[in-house]
Design a protein around this motif. Structure first.
Motif, mmCIF file in Angstrom:
data_model
loop_
_atom_site.group_PDB
_atom_site.id
_atom_site.type_symbol
_atom_site.label_atom_id
_atom_site.label_comp_id
_atom_site.label_asym_id
_atom_site.label_seq_id
_atom_site.Cartn_x
_atom_site.Cartn_y
_atom_site.Cartn_z
ATOM 1 N N ILE A 68 65.453 59.418 16.609
ATOM 2 C CA ILE A 68 65.417 58.111 15.946
ATOM 3 C C ILE A 68 64.093 57.389 16.191
ATOM 4 O O ILE A 68 63.983 56.185 15.997
ATOM 5 C CB ILE A 68 66.602 57.224 16.375
ATOM 6 N N GLY A 69 63.086 58.158 16.579
ATOM 7 C CA GLY A 69 61.790 57.569 16.847
ATOM 8 C C GLY A 69 61.732 56.990 18.247
ATOM 9 O O GLY A 69 62.697 56.991 19.006
ATOM 10 N N GLY A 70 60.577 56.536 18.593
ATOM 11 C CA GLY A 70 60.364 55.938 19.916
ATOM 12 C C GLY A 70 59.305 54.870 19.808
ATOM 13 O O GLY A 70 59.156 54.212 18.781
ATOM 14 N N GLY A 71 58.548 54.716 20.852
ATOM 15 C CA GLY A 71 57.411 53.815 20.795
ATOM 16 C C GLY A 71 57.768 52.365 21.034
ATOM 17 O O GLY A 71 58.775 52.041 21.651
ATOM 18 N N GLY A 72 56.917 51.495 20.507
ATOM 19 C CA GLY A 72 57.046 50.071 20.749
ATOM 20 C C GLY A 72 56.143 49.569 21.856
ATOM 21 O O GLY A 72 56.135 48.376 22.150
ATOM 22 N N ALA A 77 55.632 46.663 15.642
ATOM 23 C CA ALA A 77 54.984 47.401 14.561
ATOM 24 C C ALA A 77 54.637 48.826 14.953
ATOM 25 O O ALA A 77 54.312 49.647 14.084
ATOM 26 C CB ALA A 77 53.717 46.669 14.114
ATOM 27 N N THR A 78 54.713 49.151 16.253
ATOM 28 C CA THR A 78 54.353 50.500 16.710
ATOM 29 C C THR A 78 55.574 51.375 16.960
ATOM 30 O O THR A 78 55.449 52.460 17.550
ATOM 31 C CB THR A 78 53.507 50.427 17.995
ATOM 32 N N ARG A 79 56.743 50.945 16.495
ATOM 33 C CA ARG A 79 57.933 51.793 16.587
ATOM 34 C C ARG A 79 57.753 52.984 15.654
ATOM 35 O O ARG A 79 57.451 52.836 14.485
ATOM 36 C CB ARG A 79 59.173 50.999 16.180
ATOM 37 N N THR A 80 57.944 54.188 16.189
ATOM 38 C CA THR A 80 57.690 55.391 15.393
ATOM 39 C C THR A 80 58.884 55.724 14.502
ATOM 40 O O THR A 80 60.014 55.325 14.778
ATOM 41 C CB THR A 80 57.375 56.590 16.304
ATOM 42 N N PRO A 81 58.662 56.492 13.424
ATOM 43 C CA PRO A 81 59.735 56.776 12.469
ATOM 44 C C PRO A 81 60.714 57.828 12.970
ATOM 45 O O PRO A 81 60.423 58.572 13.899
ATOM 46 C CB PRO A 81 58.979 57.287 11.238
ATOM 47 N N GLU A 82 61.877 57.898 12.303
ATOM 48 C CA GLU A 82 62.876 58.913 12.613
ATOM 49 C C GLU A 82 62.409 60.291 12.171
ATOM 50 O O GLU A 82 61.614 60.444 11.249
ATOM 51 C CB GLU A 82 64.202 58.601 11.898
ATOM 52 N N LEU A 109 71.945 54.608 22.128
ATOM 53 C CA LEU A 109 72.642 55.888 22.174
ATOM 54 C C LEU A 109 73.552 56.081 20.965
ATOM 55 O O LEU A 109 73.736 57.209 20.499
ATOM 56 C CB LEU A 109 73.453 55.994 23.464
ATOM 57 N N THR A 110 74.122 54.994 20.449
ATOM 58 C CA THR A 110 74.968 55.132 19.257
ATOM 59 C C THR A 110 74.137 55.594 18.070
ATOM 60 O O THR A 110 74.557 56.465 17.295
ATOM 61 C CB THR A 110 75.672 53.803 18.927
ATOM 62 N N ASN A 111 72.929 55.030 17.926
ATOM 63 C CA ASN A 111 72.050 55.469 16.840
ATOM 64 C C ASN A 111 71.613 56.909 17.040
ATOM 65 O O ASN A 111 71.530 57.696 16.082
ATOM 66 C CB ASN A 111 70.813 54.570 16.769
ATOM 67 N N LEU A 112 71.304 57.265 18.279
ATOM 68 C CA LEU A 112 70.876 58.626 18.584
ATOM 69 C C LEU A 112 71.972 59.621 18.244
ATOM 70 O O LEU A 112 71.718 60.669 17.623
ATOM 71 C CB LEU A 112 70.514 58.731 20.064
ATOM 72 N N LEU A 113 73.193 59.305 18.631
ATOM 73 C CA LEU A 113 74.314 60.193 18.373
ATOM 74 C C LEU A 113 74.577 60.328 16.875
ATOM 75 O O LEU A 113 74.839 61.427 16.366
ATOM 76 C CB LEU A 113 75.559 59.666 19.091
ATOM 77 N N ASN A 290 58.307 62.914 17.333
ATOM 78 C CA ASN A 290 58.575 61.536 16.910
ATOM 79 C C ASN A 290 58.497 60.521 18.030
ATOM 80 O O ASN A 290 58.853 59.353 17.847
ATOM 81 C CB ASN A 290 59.899 61.438 16.153
ATOM 82 N N ALA A 291 58.033 60.954 19.189
ATOM 83 C CA ALA A 291 57.725 59.990 20.252
ATOM 84 C C ALA A 291 56.403 59.315 19.926
ATOM 85 O O ALA A 291 55.584 59.828 19.164
ATOM 86 C CB ALA A 291 57.606 60.713 21.592
ATOM 87 N N SER A 292 56.193 58.159 20.528
ATOM 88 C CA SER A 292 54.853 57.579 20.474
ATOM 89 C C SER A 292 53.996 58.292 21.507
ATOM 90 O O SER A 292 54.480 58.693 22.567
ATOM 91 C CB SER A 292 54.899 56.083 20.780
ATOM 92 N N LEU A 293 52.738 58.494 21.176
ATOM 93 C CA LEU A 293 51.770 59.073 22.106
ATOM 94 C C LEU A 293 50.755 57.979 22.430
ATOM 95 O O LEU A 293 49.655 57.923 21.858
ATOM 96 C CB LEU A 293 51.083 60.284 21.479
ATOM 97 N N PRO A 294 51.124 57.082 23.351
ATOM 98 C CA PRO A 294 50.237 55.954 23.646
ATOM 99 C C PRO A 294 49.018 56.392 24.449
ATOM 100 O O PRO A 294 49.091 57.298 25.272
ATOM 101 C CB PRO A 294 51.127 55.021 24.472
ATOM 102 N N ILE A 295 47.902 55.756 24.163
ATOM 103 C CA ILE A 295 46.664 56.013 24.890
ATOM 104 C C ILE A 295 46.354 54.777 25.729
ATOM 105 O O ILE A 295 46.168 53.680 25.191
ATOM 106 C CB ILE A 295 45.511 56.311 23.911
ATOM 107 N N TYR A 296 46.369 54.958 27.055
ATOM 108 C CA TYR A 296 46.133 53.848 27.976
ATOM 109 C C TYR A 296 44.806 54.035 28.703
ATOM 110 O O TYR A 296 44.389 55.159 28.989
ATOM 111 C CB TYR A 296 47.246 53.778 29.028
ATOM 112 N N ASN A 297 44.174 52.916 29.061
ATOM 113 C CA ASN A 297 43.029 53.004 29.950
ATOM 114 C C ASN A 297 43.509 52.972 31.401
ATOM 115 O O ASN A 297 44.716 52.935 31.669
ATOM 116 C CB ASN A 297 42.020 51.878 29.674
#
Length: 393
Positions: A68-72, A77-82, A109-113, A290-297
């Motif tokens: 169901i995507g991830g991120g945030g 606006a950075t929530r990733t798509p399903e 979890l309900t959405n994931l299921l 479908n996870a976010s791949l965040p880039i941090y300093n």
């Protein structure tokens, strides 16, 4: 009546090399594997596929996907798509395990299921883990053990985050209690009860797991750490973990930034781990699709964000074969038999009579995926999707 499928003269990797063989598919299962099968006089509807130009492997098992995507991490606006069905099937993935990540508030979890059931109805096999990054774990029934016993699709817990600035900074006792609850739930439900562990880049690396196991009846095999190619230090700690009996997972989705700043590419990590003498059954690849791949300093500030792709699972296995001289058997094992064994999926990850007919036909000349079957139904032919998800049509 559904047609029986006979694949003739394909070179089988089960994932161990079996040479040229015939495979019969009937009723969603592998009915037989052998040589020189001829069903022409059987009075049954038979579809014959000439496998002479192909390698035949089990369908791929992706042990970590954000259905169901991830991120945030950079705001709403950075929530990733399903994930969509063909994200998996065009990459040869016929079994996938869905998880929550950092966000267990707007991703539930309900959405994931529900998404797991949707993907299953569209053609592939799906399972989920209860919980998310945080401890205490979010559950559906109020109990990890109850979730595993009462909800068929829940097979483990995770991905629990440790050594990461996004984790809930769990105590050792909290980690132990999660593992113990998963262990009991798994035993009673006949499931693996594995604890999927999101490994960050923190200084402690795997120490919380070692400490959780120390002085208890828990074992390292209860824990399944992923992202173990995050950097060289994490990778080397993963090799030591495997040498002590654990199973480690390398993430195939990545960014150019991460690779330039120390991440070990999954294909290279697999090759090096095998060269170090690690048993192939202790090494897996997963896409983090479908996870976010965040880039941090270095200060933990977000610089950018990309999206994980399920297709990278096979791309990395293929790269391991072509660029790092990993055998086809070992590369395919990392995306079939090894993850299926860790997850307790006895019908998946191998080619043998009586197992689910999840199969991938790979071109011998360029190792491109040509055909994909899931539970005996063809979902990809000539590299194109023959079945699409509800909202892909």
């Amino acid at each position: 009546m559904n047609s029986i499928i006979l694949i003739k003269n394909a070179e089988l990797f089960a994932p161990q090399s079996l040479g040229k063989m015939d495979v019969v598919i009937a009723g969603g299962s592998i009915a037989a594997i052998g040589k020189d099968f001829n069903l022409a006089g059987s009075n049954l509807p038979v579809t014959v596929i000439d496998g002479s130009d192909y390698y035949l492997t089990p369908g791929f098992v992706d042990s970590l996907v954000h259905f169901i995507g991830g991120g945030g991490e950079g705001g709403f606006a950075t929530r990733t798509p399903e994930m969509q069905l063909t994200d998996a099937t065009l990459g040869g993935v016929t079994t996938a395990i869905g998880v929550l990540g950092t966000d267990a508030t707007t991703r539930t979890l309900t959405n994931l299921l529900a998404k797991a059931h949707a993907l299953e109805s569209e053609g592939i096999t799906t399972y989920c883990h209860t919980g998310s990054y945080e401890i205490p774990c979010r559950t559906l029934t109020g109990s990890i053990t109850d979730d595993l016993i009462l909800i068929d699709k829940f097979i483990g817990v995770g991905e629990i985050a440790i050594s990461d600035h996004r984790s809930s900074q769990p105590t050792i006792d909290e980690i132990r209690k999660v593992a113990a609850a998963a262990r009991v739930g798994g035993i009673l439900a006949g499931k693996s009860g594995v604890v999927s562990v999101h490994m960050g880049a923190g200084e402690r690396i795997l120490q919380p797991i070692y400490q959780a196991v120390s002085g208890t009846e828990l074992t390292l095999k209860q824990f399944y750490p992923t992202h173990m190619n995050r950097n060289r230090r994490v990778f080397e700690a993963g090799l030591e973990f495997a040498k002590k009996g654990g199973v480690i997972d390398f993430t195939t989705s990545t960014t150019e930034y991460d690779l330039k700043h120390g991440e070990v590419a999954a294909a290279a990590a697999l090759a090096e781990a095998l060269q170090a003498g690690i048993n192939p059954l202790q090494l897996t690849l997963s896409s983090d699709g479908n996870a976010s791949l965040p880039i941090y300093n270095d200060n933990g500030e977000l610089l950018g964000l990309q999206v994980g792709q399920v297709s990278t699972l096979y791309q990395s296995a293929r790269d391991a074969i072509l660029s790092h001289k990993v055998s086809i058997s070992d590369a395919i094992c990392a995306i079939t038999q090894s993850p299926a064994a860790v997850l307790g999926l006895k019908q998946k990850g191998r080619l043998a009579s009586g197992l689910d007919a999840d199969l991938v036909l790979i071109n011998r000349d360029d190792l491109a995926i040509n055909q994909v079957f899931a539970k005996g139904k063809q979902l990809v032919a000539n590299g194109n999707a023959t079945v699409k998800g509800m909202f892909e049509r």
